[in-house]
Design a protein around this motif. Structure first.
Motif, PDB file in Angstrom:
ATOM      1  N   THR A   8       1.086  -0.815  -0.125  1.00  0.00           N
ATOM      2  CA  THR A   8      -0.074  -0.048  -0.159  1.00  0.00           C
ATOM      3  C   THR A   8       1.456   1.813  -0.146  1.00  0.00           C
ATOM      4  OG1 THR A   8      -0.052  -0.016   2.559  1.00  0.00           O
ATOM      5  CG2 THR A   8      -1.395  -1.120   1.268  1.00  0.00           C
ATOM      6  N   LEU A   9       0.342   1.546  -0.466  1.00  0.00           N
ATOM      7  CA  LEU A   9       1.481   3.536  -0.227  1.00  0.00           C
ATOM      8  C   LEU A   9       1.868   4.182   0.463  1.00  0.00           C
ATOM      9  CD1 LEU A   9       0.004   5.452  -2.791  1.00  0.00           C
ATOM     10  CD2 LEU A   9       1.972   4.323  -3.811  1.00  0.00           C
ATOM     11  N   THR A  10       2.256   4.629   0.750  1.00  0.00           N
ATOM     12  CA  THR A  10       3.136   4.742   3.135  1.00  0.00           C
ATOM     13  C   THR A  10       4.518   6.285   2.437  1.00  0.00           C
ATOM     14  OG1 THR A  10       4.935   4.116   2.871  1.00  0.00           O
ATOM     15  CG2 THR A  10       2.878   2.711   3.379  1.00  0.00           C
ATOM     16  N   LYS A  11       3.853   6.933   3.277  1.00  0.00           N
ATOM     17  CA  LYS A  11       5.213   7.975   3.127  1.00  0.00           C
ATOM     18  C   LYS A  11       6.156   7.559   2.498  1.00  0.00           C
ATOM     19  CE  LYS A  11       6.904  11.871   5.836  1.00  0.00           C
ATOM     20  NZ  LYS A  11       6.491  12.166   7.544  1.00  0.00           N
ATOM     21  N   GLU A  12       6.864   6.372   3.056  1.00  0.00           N
ATOM     22  CA  GLU A  12       8.025   6.038   3.502  1.00  0.00           C
ATOM     23  C   GLU A  12       8.334   5.214   1.454  1.00  0.00           C
ATOM     24  OE1 GLU A  12       6.349   5.042   5.461  1.00  0.00           O
ATOM     25  OE2 GLU A  12       7.735   6.282   7.453  1.00  0.00           O
TER      26      GLU A  12
END
Length: 149
Positions: A8-12
């Motif tokens: 899933t899209l995360t800040k990292e």
């Protein structure tokens, strides 16, 4: 060891994906590629990592065909690959084939067609990959010649 994961899209990983899109743009292997922004990234997203280092990715989106094409009927559920990239030093190792395979196995449970467009400068290589390795059918081409003035 290369690991293939759904993420899933995360800040990292957004920062990692944007960094890799800069590598793609700098490589100049495709026409018109510009680095991504956060808004360009989508799910489902699959990544290839070598000891945690992001070395490739593939993502896209589902859609319902609105108009009839010569191949797809209106109302058909489709998945379009928006981006697919593997760092040059990791190519020809089956990483792209595996990335394509893992996203295909998920999306084809919910779509009748998997589609993509490519703007590669090495059309022979990419056509061979998609038709022979990924098992896609060649459907159409958009060719262009700039007027000389």
């Amino acid at each position: 060891m290369i690991r293939f994961e759904k993420e899933t899209l995360t800040k990292e990983n957004i920062a990692e994906l944007i960094r890799l899109s800069h590598c793609w743009a700098e490589e100049e292997c495709s026409h018109g590629i510009v680095p991504n922004t956060k808004e360009d990234l989508k799910e489902p997203l699959y990544t290839a990592r070598d000891e945690g280092k992001l070395i490739g990715y593939i993502f896209g989106h589902f859609y319902t065909a609105e108009k009839r094409t010569s191949y797809i009927e209106p109302g058909s559920r489709c998945f379009e690959v928006d981006e697919f990239y593997v760092l040059p030093e990791y190519r020809s190792r089956g990483i792209g084939r595996q990335l394509f395979s893992v996203i295909e196995s998920e999306v084809m449970q919910n779509a009748e067609y998997l589609t993509l467009a490519t703007s590669t400068k090495d059309y022979r290589k990419i056509l061979r990959f998609y038709t022979e390795t990924a098992g896609m059918d060649f459907h159409s081409a958009f060719l262009i010649k700039k007027a000389v003035r």
